[in-house]
Write an enzyme that holds these catalytic residues in place. Structure first.
Site, PDB file in Angstrom:
ATOM      1  N   SER A 169      -5.650  -5.356  -4.154  1.00 27.36           N
ATOM      2  CA  SER A 169      -5.916  -5.606  -5.574  1.00 27.36           C
ATOM      3  C   SER A 169      -5.206  -6.841  -6.111  1.00 27.36           C
ATOM      4  CB  SER A 169      -5.494  -4.373  -6.388  1.00 27.36           C
ATOM      5  OG  SER A 169      -4.182  -3.984  -6.025  1.00 27.36           O
ATOM      6  N   ARG A 170      -4.085  -7.207  -5.502  1.00 29.10           N
ATOM      7  CA  ARG A 170      -3.337  -8.378  -6.008  1.00 29.10           C
ATOM      8  C   ARG A 170      -2.452  -8.945  -4.902  1.00 29.10           C
ATOM      9  NH1 ARG A 170       1.834  -6.059  -7.977  1.00 29.10           N
ATOM     10  NH2 ARG A 170       1.575  -3.810  -7.765  1.00 29.10           N
ATOM     11  N   ASP A 220      -3.174   6.605  -2.466  1.00 21.81           N
ATOM     12  CA  ASP A 220      -1.768   6.281  -2.195  1.00 21.81           C
ATOM     13  C   ASP A 220      -1.562   6.231  -0.685  1.00 21.81           C
ATOM     14  OD1 ASP A 220       0.958   6.252  -1.833  1.00 21.81           O
ATOM     15  OD2 ASP A 220       1.385   7.834  -3.293  1.00 21.81           O
ATOM     16  N   VAL A 221      -1.258   5.053  -0.156  1.00 24.34           N
ATOM     17  CA  VAL A 221      -1.125   4.909   1.304  1.00 24.34           C
ATOM     18  C   VAL A 221       0.085   5.659   1.862  1.00 24.34           C
ATOM     19  CG1 VAL A 221      -2.325   2.678   1.445  1.00 24.34           C
ATOM     20  CG2 VAL A 221       0.174   2.723   1.164  1.00 24.34           C
ATOM     21  N   ASN A 250      -1.286  -3.838   4.548  1.00 25.79           N
ATOM     22  CA  ASN A 250      -0.584  -4.789   3.683  1.00 25.79           C
ATOM     23  C   ASN A 250       0.163  -4.130   2.526  1.00 25.79           C
ATOM     24  OD1 ASN A 250      -0.291  -7.495   2.064  1.00 25.79           O
ATOM     25  ND2 ASN A 250      -1.468  -6.123   0.729  1.00 25.79           N
ATOM     26  N   SER A 300       8.008  -8.294   7.254  1.00 24.91           N
ATOM     27  CA  SER A 300       8.786  -9.197   6.404  1.00 24.91           C
ATOM     28  C   SER A 300       9.920  -9.824   7.207  1.00 24.91           C
ATOM     29  CB  SER A 300       9.386  -8.401   5.240  1.00 24.91           C
ATOM     30  OG  SER A 300      10.361  -9.165   4.567  1.00 24.91           O
ATOM     31  N   TYR A 344      14.076  -1.318   2.588  1.00 26.56           N
ATOM     32  CA  TYR A 344      12.931  -2.209   2.833  1.00 26.56           C
ATOM     33  C   TYR A 344      13.000  -2.794   4.249  1.00 26.56           C
ATOM     34  CZ  TYR A 344       9.622  -6.050   1.842  1.00 26.56           C
ATOM     35  OH  TYR A 344       8.569  -6.942   1.863  1.00 26.56           O
ATOM     36  N   ALA A 387      14.544  -1.583   6.824  1.00 27.68           N
ATOM     37  CA  ALA A 387      14.303  -0.510   7.806  1.00 27.68           C
ATOM     38  C   ALA A 387      12.815  -0.243   7.941  1.00 27.68           C
ATOM     39  CB  ALA A 387      15.034   0.759   7.382  1.00 27.68           C
TER      40      ALA A 387
END
Ligand code: NDP
Length: 244
Positions: free
Chosen positions: A15-16, A64-65, A91, A143, A156, A158
């Protein structure tokens, strides 16, 4: 291994931000795209309208993934209707930053479920079909934080390091069936996720001297989806302006 006209590709969090740029970069009249959203229904549907106006086939789906039953429901209806996808781009992601000494258990769990559990919930239901098709592409957006760590992002980092391990292991499982699995590891990219960061201080640490653009991440994803990328698997490709 070339795509057929019936091929479809799933992009979570389309979506963004980076997901939206990926959708825009990979849309062609030959592919059907399914882009997912959580809160951004309107933005996702507007994007679908834009793609359709350009003769590209697309649909938006909200779930909700990080929720196993929502994922099971969504993947089941997609499988029934469209069969196994040619590509999956995992993603969608969140961050809940803070030093670990102050970190709330919910901030740990929310980040792990959205960024890492989602990989399993979204990908696993399609694997049998992809294996039977003997072709496909799985791309996980990780990341730099998952590669080198970052203070204030233990949860994050981890989740993103876990995604790298999963990428490497699954790549070995499915390579004999012509499916590639790779991770793309952006550094700092201009999106809502980085809007509150001290950009000037951070830019001075980046050899390129700037944040990346979402389309620069999308270009790598786009390449990984091509036939020419068929021998690239189990890799973590940094898009970080030289940061790591
Ligand atoms: P944004 O915050 O701009 O967008 C996040 C996207 O993920 C949105 O589409 C959002 O949907 C979706 N999303 C979030 N939580 C869920 C959920 N529980 N279920 C379904 N969808 C969800 O992030 P970016 O575009 O910046 O980041 C995209 C990916 O890239 C993430 O995995 C992020 O960790 C990674 N990344 C980003 C970097 C950066 O600098 N921006 C650097 C390194 C990695 P909606 O809007 O509908 O709620």
């Amino acid at each position: 291994m070339s795509e057929t006209p019936r091929d479809w590709i799933l992009v979570t969090g389309g979506s963004r931000g980076i997901g939206r740029a990926i959708v825009e970069a990979i849309a062609t009249p030959q592919r059907h795209l399914v882009l997912t959203y959580l809160r951004g229904r309107e933005a996702a549907e507007q994007l679908v309208d834009t793609l359709r106006a350009a003769d590209c086939s697309a649909e938006a789906l909200g779930f909700d993934v990080g929720d196993s039953s929502e994922c099971a429901q969504a993947t089941e209806q997609l499988r029934t209707r469209l069969g196994a996808p040619y590509g999956i781009v995992n993603n969608a992601g969140v961050h809940r930053d803070g030093l670990m000494v102050w970190m709330k258990p919910d901030d740990w769990r929310d980040v792990l479920r959205t960024n890492l559990d989602s990989f399993f919930y979204v990908t696993q239901p399609f694997l049998k079909g992809m294996l039977a098709n003997r072709r496909g592409r799985i791309i996980n957006i990780t990341s730099t934080a998952g590669q080198v760590g970052n203070a204030g992002q233990v949860n994050y980092a981890a989740s993103k390091a876990g995604l790298i391990g999963a990428t490497r292991a699954l790549a070995k499982e499915v390579a004999p069936r012509g499916i590639t699995v790779n991770a793309v590891a952006p550094g700092f990219v201009d999106t809502d996720m980085t809007a509150d960061l001290p950009a000037d201080r951070l830019k001075s640490m980046i050899p390129a001297g700037r944040f990346g653009q979402a389309r620069e991440v999308a270009a790598v994803v786009s390449f990984l989806l091509t036939e020419g990328a068929g021998y690239v698997t189990g890799q973590v490709i940094g898009v970080n302006g030289g940061l790591a």
